[in-house]
Design a protein around this motif. Structure first.
Motif, PDB file in Angstrom:
ATOM      1  N   LYS A 129       0.819  -1.214   0.000  1.00  0.00           N
ATOM      2  CA  LYS A 129       0.000   0.000   0.000  1.00  0.00           C
ATOM      3  C   LYS A 129       0.851   1.262   0.000  1.00  0.00           C
ATOM      4  O   LYS A 129       1.948   1.278   0.556  1.00  0.00           O
ATOM      5  N   LYS A 130       0.310   2.309  -0.586  1.00  0.00           N
ATOM      6  CA  LYS A 130       0.950   3.624  -0.559  1.00  0.00           C
ATOM      7  C   LYS A 130       1.277   3.999   0.891  1.00  0.00           C
ATOM      8  O   LYS A 130       0.457   3.788   1.785  1.00  0.00           O
ATOM      9  N   GLY A 131       2.495   4.537   1.088  1.00  0.00           N
ATOM     10  CA  GLY A 131       2.896   4.951   2.437  1.00  0.00           C
ATOM     11  C   GLY A 131       3.606   3.867   3.227  1.00  0.00           C
ATOM     12  O   GLY A 131       4.162   4.140   4.292  1.00  0.00           O
ATOM     13  N   THR A 132       3.617   2.626   2.715  1.00  0.00           N
ATOM     14  CA  THR A 132       4.301   1.535   3.423  1.00  0.00           C
ATOM     15  C   THR A 132       5.811   1.769   3.414  1.00  0.00           C
ATOM     16  O   THR A 132       6.390   2.081   2.375  1.00  0.00           O
ATOM     17  N   THR A 133       6.434   1.625   4.571  1.00  0.00           N
ATOM     18  CA  THR A 133       7.897   1.697   4.648  1.00  0.00           C
ATOM     19  C   THR A 133       8.470   0.354   4.197  1.00  0.00           C
ATOM     20  O   THR A 133       8.005  -0.703   4.622  1.00  0.00           O
ATOM     21  N   VAL A 134       9.478   0.424   3.339  1.00  0.00           N
ATOM     22  CA  VAL A 134      10.121  -0.786   2.808  1.00  0.00           C
ATOM     23  C   VAL A 134      11.625  -0.677   3.068  1.00  0.00           C
ATOM     24  O   VAL A 134      12.293   0.183   2.511  1.00  0.00           O
TER      25      VAL A 134
END
Length: 396
Positions: A302-307
């Motif tokens: 999802k948009k905004g997920t830290t990877v």
């Protein structure tokens, strides 16, 4: 899709979490990613290679000051620098900054790197022992930066201390330490202004001179961008190089046959740097953030997920690398300098200065071994030895 969702969870905020732990190995063998308190950790070589180039991910640590409710000088600088920019803003800053890190500039500096390494080794060589971080890694990394930006060597201790102070901004207590962090960046900004003024009075074709004259069809660096880039070069260059040289020495303490081999074949210096950074990078992960919803290998992100892209785990992925440390083997590229559009702009200088250091150290310090107990930063985020006492045999 079920195979993608079954993944282990890694508690990377736990102070005892380690990149070298069995839990990371287990998570990597289970799947290409793991869940963490912050989002996702990417563990396998192929997946890191794909995602470091992904158009759906942006540089992830730009929001760090906001997460800490910090708005001071350091926070504003962090939001202005190339590291946190995307798209055309990022491309323009990188394009203008690139000539200052050109290979010809690095080549011109190599003799001074060799001279510096030899001088530092001579200070402790006769004792047959040293505290490697304090007596070599830190003064070497800092004085290399002095040479790069055109500062007198006499400034090295102050510069090293300022880099340490600035580093507190990247720690978990940033908000608590904000005043000291801001004081450090104020000092460095003033230093950058003085350097630029001095170079304008006495133009030279060096790092600062190249930044001042950097221009393209869309203009040039603004005064603020100029100062920001000099401060970033000082901060980034000292901290990471010091840690990486310490990690290199520790790798060779664990692999004495490889040290002997390097001493006998100094042409392997560059390969030694790459092998160290594959197996023990100081930057153990690089952070990205999803700029929109997307699918990767059957996983919805999802948009905004830290990877977090785990460079240290990818570099030892058994699918691509046999176990062990060997400076004579041809390896796939590592991610110790990141990758994609945000790869480290200073990597040519870091590679050059570390290569010269390891070549000379391996020829002058024979059979190095640990002499007491080393102190370490946690083996996550940015890591390295705080102290590394060694003893060695002198060349007779």
């Amino acid at each position: 899709m079920s195979h993608s969702v079954e993944a282990n969870t890694l508690e990377i905020a736990n102070p005892n979490f380690s990149m070298a732990s069995q839990e990371v190995v287990d998570a990597r063998s289970k799947n290409w990613f793991a869940h963490t308190e912050y989002g996702l950790a990417i563990l396998r070589y192929d997946a890191v290679k794909e995602l470091v180039m992904s158009p759906f991910l942006r540089q992830g640590s730009y929001k760090w000051p906001d997460h800490n409710n910090a708005h001071g000088e350091w926070a504003q600088w962090w939001k202005r620098i190339m590291l946190g920019k995307e798209g055309e803003d990022h491309r323009r800053l990188r394009r203008l900054g690139q000539p200052a890190f050109a290979p010809k500039l690095v080549s011109a500096l190599l003799p001074s790197f060799q001279e510096l390494a030899n001088e530092l080794i001579s200070n402790f060589e006769d004792r047959g022992k040293c505290e490697f971080m304090a007596e070599f890694a830190e003064p070497y990394a800092t004085r290399v930066i002095c040479k790069l930006v055109g500062l007198s060597d006499e400034n090295w201790r102050e510069l090293a201390n300022l880099a340490v102070e600035m580093g507190f901004a990247l720690g978990v207590n940033y908000k608590r330490d904000e005043a000291r962090v801001d004081a450090a960046i104020d000092t460095l900004m003033n230093l950058a202004r003085d350097l630029v003024a001095g170079r304008r009075e006495n133009p030279r074709d060096d790092f600062v001179g190249n930044l001042i004259s950097a221009t393209d069809s869309e203009g040039r660096l603004s005064e603020q961008e100029l100062y920001d880039m000099i401060v970033l070069s000082i901060f980034g260059g000292i901290d990471t190089t010091r840690n990486q040289i310490g990690l290199a020495m520790n790798c060779f303490l664990e692999n004495p046959d490889q040290w002997k081999l390097l001493g006998e074949n100094p042409d392997l210096g560059r390969a030694a740097v790459e092998e160290v950074m594959r197996t023990r990078p100081t930057t153990t992960w690089v952070t990205r953030e999803a700029s929109e919803d997307f699918e990767h290998r059957g996983l919805h992100i999802k948009k905004g997920t830290t990877v977090h892209l785990f460079a240290a785990s990818a570099g030892t992925d058994p699918e691509h690398f046999e176990p062990g440390f060997d400076i004579t083997k041809k390896r796939k590229p590592h991610f110790g300098f990141g990758g994609g559009k945000h790869h480290c702009i200073g990597s040519p200088i870091a590679r050059g200065d570390m290569t010269e250091a390891l070549k000379l150290l391996s020829q002058r310090l024979l059979n190095p071994r640990l002499n007491g107990t080393a102190d370490w930063l946690p083996n996550s985020g940015n890591t390295g030895p705080l102290t590394l006492p060694i003893k060695f045999d002198k060349v007779t």
